[in-house]
Design an enzyme around this catalytic site. Structure first.
Site, PDB file in Angstrom:
ATOM      1  N   HIS A 198       0.834  -1.215   0.000  1.00 38.80           N
ATOM      2  CA  HIS A 198       0.000   0.000   0.000  1.00 38.80           C
ATOM      3  C   HIS A 198       0.868   1.263   0.000  1.00 38.80           C
ATOM      4  O   HIS A 198       0.437   2.321   0.453  1.00 38.80           O
ATOM      5  CB  HIS A 198      -0.972   0.017   1.200  1.00 38.80           C
ATOM      6  CG  HIS A 198      -2.027  -1.039   1.082  1.00 38.80           C
ATOM      7  ND1 HIS A 198      -3.187  -0.852   0.369  1.00 38.80           N
ATOM      8  CD2 HIS A 198      -2.079  -2.305   1.563  1.00 38.80           C
ATOM      9  CE1 HIS A 198      -3.925  -1.961   0.427  1.00 38.80           C
ATOM     10  NE2 HIS A 198      -3.267  -2.858   1.145  1.00 38.80           N
ATOM     11  N   THR A 199       2.070   1.120  -0.484  1.00 33.02           N
ATOM     12  CA  THR A 199       2.934   2.288  -0.630  1.00 33.02           C
ATOM     13  C   THR A 199       2.911   2.809  -2.065  1.00 33.02           C
ATOM     14  O   THR A 199       3.267   3.961  -2.311  1.00 33.02           O
ATOM     15  CB  THR A 199       4.399   1.948  -0.267  1.00 33.02           C
ATOM     16  OG1 THR A 199       4.727   0.726  -0.930  1.00 33.02           O
ATOM     17  CG2 THR A 199       4.585   1.767   1.210  1.00 33.02           C
ATOM     18  N   SER A 212      -2.006 -11.217  -7.669  1.00 35.00           N
ATOM     19  CA  SER A 212      -2.336 -10.340  -8.784  1.00 35.00           C
ATOM     20  C   SER A 212      -2.580 -11.037 -10.120  1.00 35.00           C
ATOM     21  O   SER A 212      -1.904 -10.777 -11.120  1.00 35.00           O
ATOM     22  CB  SER A 212      -1.270  -9.260  -8.941  1.00 35.00           C
ATOM     23  OG  SER A 212      -1.906  -8.157  -9.530  1.00 35.00           O
ATOM     24  N   SER A 213      -3.573 -11.906 -10.097  1.00 33.93           N
ATOM     25  CA  SER A 213      -3.990 -12.535 -11.354  1.00 33.93           C
ATOM     26  C   SER A 213      -4.537 -11.479 -12.314  1.00 33.93           C
ATOM     27  O   SER A 213      -4.404 -11.601 -13.525  1.00 33.93           O
ATOM     28  CB  SER A 213      -5.046 -13.599 -11.088  1.00 33.93           C
ATOM     29  OG  SER A 213      -6.093 -13.066 -10.316  1.00 33.93           O
ATOM     30  N   SER A 214      -5.113 -10.409 -11.771  1.00 32.10           N
ATOM     31  CA  SER A 214      -5.712  -9.410 -12.663  1.00 32.10           C
ATOM     32  C   SER A 214      -4.622  -8.638 -13.429  1.00 32.10           C
ATOM     33  O   SER A 214      -4.754  -8.402 -14.624  1.00 32.10           O
ATOM     34  CB  SER A 214      -6.622  -8.458 -11.894  1.00 32.10           C
ATOM     35  OG  SER A 214      -5.921  -7.850 -10.853  1.00 32.10           O
ATOM     36  N   GLY A 220      -7.633 -14.365  -6.094  1.00 32.76           N
ATOM     37  CA  GLY A 220      -7.876 -13.819  -4.759  1.00 32.76           C
ATOM     38  C   GLY A 220      -6.799 -14.152  -3.748  1.00 32.76           C
ATOM     39  O   GLY A 220      -6.985 -13.989  -2.549  1.00 32.76           O
ATOM     40  N   TYR A 222     -10.421  -1.049  -0.281  1.00 33.43           N
ATOM     41  CA  TYR A 222      -9.120  -0.669  -0.867  1.00 33.43           C
ATOM     42  C   TYR A 222      -9.143   0.808  -1.245  1.00 33.43           C
ATOM     43  O   TYR A 222      -8.255   1.577  -0.857  1.00 33.43           O
ATOM     44  CB  TYR A 222      -8.834  -1.544  -2.098  1.00 33.43           C
ATOM     45  CG  TYR A 222      -7.495  -1.246  -2.743  1.00 33.43           C
ATOM     46  CD1 TYR A 222      -6.360  -1.976  -2.418  1.00 33.43           C
ATOM     47  CD2 TYR A 222      -7.370  -0.210  -3.668  1.00 33.43           C
ATOM     48  CE1 TYR A 222      -5.139  -1.687  -3.006  1.00 33.43           C
ATOM     49  CE2 TYR A 222      -6.151   0.083  -4.258  1.00 33.43           C
ATOM     50  CZ  TYR A 222      -5.041  -0.665  -3.920  1.00 33.43           C
ATOM     51  OH  TYR A 222      -3.821  -0.367  -4.498  1.00 33.43           O
ATOM     52  N   ASP A 235       1.648  -3.921  -9.386  1.00 32.64           N
ATOM     53  CA  ASP A 235       1.368  -5.259  -9.932  1.00 32.64           C
ATOM     54  C   ASP A 235       1.640  -5.313 -11.427  1.00 32.64           C
ATOM     55  O   ASP A 235       2.261  -6.245 -11.932  1.00 32.64           O
ATOM     56  CB  ASP A 235      -0.101  -5.637  -9.670  1.00 32.64           C
ATOM     57  CG  ASP A 235      -0.435  -5.603  -8.191  1.00 32.64           C
ATOM     58  OD1 ASP A 235       0.489  -5.437  -7.376  1.00 32.64           O
ATOM     59  OD2 ASP A 235      -1.622  -5.752  -7.856  1.00 32.64           O
ATOM     60  N   GLU A 275      -7.835  -1.050 -14.389  1.00 31.89           N
ATOM     61  CA  GLU A 275      -8.373  -1.261 -13.028  1.00 31.89           C
ATOM     62  C   GLU A 275      -9.192  -0.049 -12.589  1.00 31.89           C
ATOM     63  O   GLU A 275     -10.282  -0.186 -12.042  1.00 31.89           O
ATOM     64  CB  GLU A 275      -7.235  -1.476 -12.020  1.00 31.89           C
ATOM     65  CG  GLU A 275      -6.397  -2.696 -12.249  1.00 31.89           C
ATOM     66  CD  GLU A 275      -6.977  -3.969 -11.633  1.00 31.89           C
ATOM     67  OE1 GLU A 275      -7.951  -3.882 -10.869  1.00 31.89           O
ATOM     68  OE2 GLU A 275      -6.439  -5.045 -11.957  1.00 31.89           O
TER      69      GLU A 275
END
Ligand code: GLA
Length: 383
Positions: free
Chosen positions: A32-33, A123-125, A119, A219, A169, A157
């Protein structure tokens, strides 16, 4: 997986296709940086998405998702053509973001599959976005560089999935290099590869298999908290563009002006940016014990201050301490998924066996899944 895709392509479309692959990622530290302009330390993994793609000379995309029971979707390339299935929005979004940047693309047929657990925080997305961004750039000879391809995935995204993610990602999926982690400055996108081969240790992921239902997009809320605090600090310190530029002293200065929740979020981020720097210095002298201590610090912060952990992740983290694992923490966005663990070779078997058994005993369901980390190359065309 490639055989399955080949058969699927022959059955649905016939003819010859090109194959492209993009990986998921791990992140050693720096969570989260990224959207706070800070540093992250990811690497690509040996799990990802593979797609067979062939241009079809129309302006329509025809896509089959093998992992979604071979679901078939067809869509056009205009904004109004947005497809319904969640997975198809990623491909559509990538197409749209390329078009918005002036890229001239047309329709294509594709069959794809993946082995990044969904999930799990790997990071599959991003793997999906990077596969198609990389492939379309290549197939249509668009000449877009990999930095922009990463931004195309990120914008997908933001604009088509609704997650206001950072760049980590997509960047890791595109720029990954076998055997190397990368220190990435998410503001400048400067990056440096660090060969990662910790003699005497293994990196292993333990997957809780939990994916919590996320209401109200927690998020994005975290990101909003960070941006509010940065804006408040900026009033006194104009040089603070992101929380990455703020110090704990600056945060204390504005404490009475922000909510206690925002205070906790910002404290975590400011400390996490610092931890990434500590880990870098420690890696350069081969000091994995310090790396591990920082990982525990991240977990503590993500659990207590950022509040993106869950009982299953906290349990696995406690277990790691109990088994004398060097470092352990929740990896990725949180709210379920994996812990990443740095464990000494001689403790590995005992830890894995203990974690599986104790996790199952505690939560009365399946044991946690185990993934050994293999740091691999980023997006590529397969010959
Ligand atoms: C998700 C996001 C990334 C990053 C991580 C947390 O994976 O996609 O941009 O913010 O969470 O570090």
């Amino acid at each position: 997986m490639i055989d399955l895709i080949q058969q699927g392509f022959a059955a649905h479309f016939g003819g010859i296709a090109s194959f492209y692959a993009s990986p998921g990622r791990i992140n050693l530290i720096g969570e989260h940086t990224d959207y706070n302009g800070g540093f992250v330390f990811p690497g690509a993994i040996d799990k990802g998405i593979v797609a067979a793609i062939s241009l079809n000379g129309t302006n329509r995309v025809c896509a089959v998702a093998i992992n979604m029971q071979n679901e078939y979707v067809e869509f056009g390339l205009e904004e109004a053509d947005e497809p319904q299935p969640h997975w198809a929005k990623y491909i559509f979004g990538v197409c749209r973001e390329i078009i918005k940047r002036g890229g001239k693309i047309g329709g294509f047929d594709t069959v794809f599959a993946g082995d990044v657990p969904d999930g799990a925080g790997m990071s599959s997305s991003a793997a999906l976005e990077s596969t198609f961004a990389y492939a379309l750039n290549d197939l249509f000879s668009l000449g877009i560089d990999k930095f922009e391809l990463a931004k195309i995935g990120q914008a997908t995204e933001h604009n088509y999935v609704g997650v206001k993610c950072g760049i980590m990602d997509q960047f890791a999926s595109l720029f990954g290099k076998a055997g190397n982690l990368m220190l990435l400055d998410c503001r400048s996108l400067e990056h440096k590869y660090y060969p990662f081969n910790p003699q005497g240790y293994k990196l292993v992921l333990l997957d809780t298999r939990v994916k919590h239902k996320l209401v109200d997009n927690p998020y994005n809320k975290r990101r909003e908290s960070c941006e509010r605090v940065a804006a408040t600090i900026r009033l006194k310190h104009p040089e603070v563009e992101f929380l990455r530029d703020a110090s704990l002293d600056m945060l204390e200065e504005v404490k009475s002006e922000i909510s206690s929740e925002d205070y906790m979020r910002a404290k975590y981020v400011i400390e996490e940016v610092e931890r990434v720097m500590t880990v870098c210095a420690a890696l350069e002298r081969g000091d994995y014990e310090t790396v591990g201590q920082c990982m525990y610090g991240t977990h503590e912060g993500m659990s207590k201050l950022y509040e993106v952990s869950c009982p299953e992740l906290d349990f696995l983290n406690d277990l790691a301490r109990k088994y004398n694992v060097t470092g352990s923490r929740v990896m990725g966005g949180g709210f379920g998924g994996c812990t990443i663990n740095l464990v000494k070779d001689e403790l590995y078997d005992n830890f894995i066996a203990g974690a599986k058994a104790e996790y199952k005993a505690q939560f009365g369901k399946e044991d946690c899944k185990v993934y050994d980390v293999v740091i691999s190359d980023g997006a590529r065309r397969l010959d």
